[in-house]
Enzyme design. Structure first.
Site, PDB file in Angstrom:
ATOM      1  N   LYS A 160      -0.782   3.459 -23.685  1.00 32.04           N
ATOM      2  CA  LYS A 160      -0.123   3.479 -22.044  1.00 32.04           C
ATOM      3  C   LYS A 160       1.091   4.352 -21.811  1.00 32.04           C
ATOM      4  O   LYS A 160       2.187   4.074 -22.103  1.00 32.04           O
ATOM      5  CB  LYS A 160       0.339   1.955 -21.717  1.00 32.04           C
ATOM      6  CG  LYS A 160      -0.760   1.223 -21.096  1.00 32.04           C
ATOM      7  CD  LYS A 160      -0.537  -0.311 -20.783  1.00 32.04           C
ATOM      8  CE  LYS A 160       0.084  -0.477 -19.555  1.00 32.04           C
ATOM      9  NZ  LYS A 160      -0.784  -0.150 -18.550  1.00 32.04           N
TER      10      LYS A 160
HETATM   11  N1  PMP Z   1      -6.428   1.113 -17.456  1.00 36.55           N
HETATM   12  C1  PMP Z   1      -5.241   1.601 -16.973  1.00 36.55           C
HETATM   13  C2  PMP Z   1      -5.024   3.114 -16.516  1.00 36.55           C
HETATM   14  C3  PMP Z   1      -4.042   0.566 -16.825  1.00 36.55           C
HETATM   15  O1  PMP Z   1      -2.972   1.131 -16.496  1.00 36.55           O
HETATM   16  C4  PMP Z   1      -4.527  -0.649 -17.125  1.00 36.55           C
HETATM   17  C5  PMP Z   1      -3.364  -1.812 -16.944  1.00 36.55           C
HETATM   18  N2  PMP Z   1      -2.751  -1.900 -18.239  1.00 36.55           N
HETATM   19  C6  PMP Z   1      -5.853  -1.225 -17.413  1.00 36.55           C
HETATM   20  C7  PMP Z   1      -6.620  -0.361 -17.746  1.00 36.55           C
HETATM   21  C8  PMP Z   1      -6.002  -2.574 -17.973  1.00 36.55           C
HETATM   22  O2  PMP Z   1      -5.574  -2.827 -19.067  1.00 36.55           O
HETATM   23  P1  PMP Z   1      -4.896  -4.374 -19.800  1.00 36.55           P
HETATM   24  O3  PMP Z   1      -6.203  -5.240 -19.303  1.00 36.55           O
HETATM   25  O4  PMP Z   1      -4.685  -4.181 -21.015  1.00 36.55           O
HETATM   26  O5  PMP Z   1      -3.706  -4.777 -18.809  1.00 36.55           O
END
Ligand code: PMP
Length: 316
Positions: A160
């Site tokens: 991220k």
């Molecule tokens: N893809 C992106 C680009 C995101 O920003 C997120 C949010 N964190 C997700 C997928 C989903 O990830 P998570 O379930 O770990 O929050």
């Protein structure tokens, strides 16, 4: 404007301070070049009204430290001490309802060269009250983006990483300007990757289908959870390349992520998904998810880190 959703305290430069004091210089490397990495974690008020259930905290802590590795950021935290720091902040803020927790690792030096080494790194954490980010009930409209999902060999999307979110922002704006709620980004090969801030699942012939973790997606923690729920329910799961045209013939589709939670998709590029209403597999998985996070599903109680909430009194 309503009251600020921001909670009073943040973790900043090694200690808990008032959020208003958690400030950095405009010259900070991470501000100039996007050399940061973040996490987004939800804490849900348990059905008992007395507990905050932090959803999959150890997994979020582990992923943030992996994102930090991609940034070559060494921090004085293990997964355990990072998770502990987050719990301590939640306890200090004593929320009365659902919260979103935002840990942020960043290159804190004021330095002009866009590089990863030879710079200081810091961790900050703040939290806010947050309800639904997308409609989890009636569902949302999606539009395929003309912006290509950032490739692993350009900016790794499995972390991220702050700078990569310009890709998300471009796609989100375009989707909204087309009258949709969320974007679907394709990768450099034209395969379906994910949303601007969420992973994507399709249902075809009773099976869940989602892009593989080698498909330029974030390795979503909610995605992983969906796969486990489906397998436990006996629903087959396929992690494989998805063609754009499959989007137009699927029976069901939904976005998932920490912010998004589970948002059924009712149309893609103006074409109805299935009957144009949330389908049965989406609804089943959504029910398991919300029962879990509210503390009503003992099978998945191990996904929750429990912190005492402040019980709202009549005077609050
Ligand atoms: N893809 C992106 C680009 C995101 O920003 C997120 C949010 N964190 C997700 C997928 C989903 O990830 P998570 O379930 O770990 O929050």
């Amino acid at each position: 404007m309503g009251a600020s959703p921001m909670l009073e305290y943040a973790f900043f430069e090694g200690r808990i301070v008032p959020f208003a004091d958690a400030k950095i210089s405009v010259g900070t490397h991470a501000v100039q070049y996007g050399t940061g990495a973040f996490a987004g974690i939800r804490g849900y008020l348990d059905a008992d009204g007395e507990t905050i259930n932090i959803f999959r905290l150890p997994e979020h802590a582990a992923r943030l430290l992996n994102s930090a590795k991609l940034l070559r950021a060494t921090l004085p935290f293990t997964r355990e001490t990072l998770a502990r720091t987050i719990v301590d902040l939640v306890e200090k803020n004593a929320p009365t309802g659902d919260v979103y927790i935002r840990p942020f690792v960043y290159k804190s030096s004021v330095q002009l060269t866009p590089r990863l080494t030879g710079l200081d790194n810091e961790l900050a954490v703040y939290m806010l009250q947050l309800g639904d980010y997308l409609d989890t009930a009636a569902g949302v409209k999606a539009a395929v983006s003309s912006w290509q999902r950032v490739a692993d060999n350009a900016i790794p999307g499995r972390g991220k990483l702050s700078g990569a979110y310009i890709n998300s922002a471009l796609a989100k704006d375009e989707a909204e300007e087309k009258g949709a709620d969320e974007a679907i980004l394709l990768d450099q090969h034209g395969h379906v990757a994910e949303g601007s801030g969420c992973n994507l699942f399709l249902v075809r012939d009773g099976a869940l289908v989602t892009a593989p973790i080698t498909g330029d997606i974030l390795e979503g923690i909610t995605r992983r959870t969906m796969i486990q729920f489906a397998r436990d329910e006996g629903i087959p799961v396929e992690e494989r390349d998805i063609d754009r045209s499959e989007l137009y013939i699927v029976d069901e589709a939904f976005f998932c992520g920490t912010g998004v939670q589970i948002a059924p998709i009712t149309s893609i590029d103006g074409r109805p998904v299935g009957d144009g209403i949330p389908g049965p597999i989406t609804l089943k998985i959504r029910e398991i998810f919300f029962d879990t996070v509210r503390g009503r599903n003992p099978d998945y109680a191990h996904f929750l880190t429990k912190v005492r909430a402040k019980v709202a009194s009549a005077a609050d």
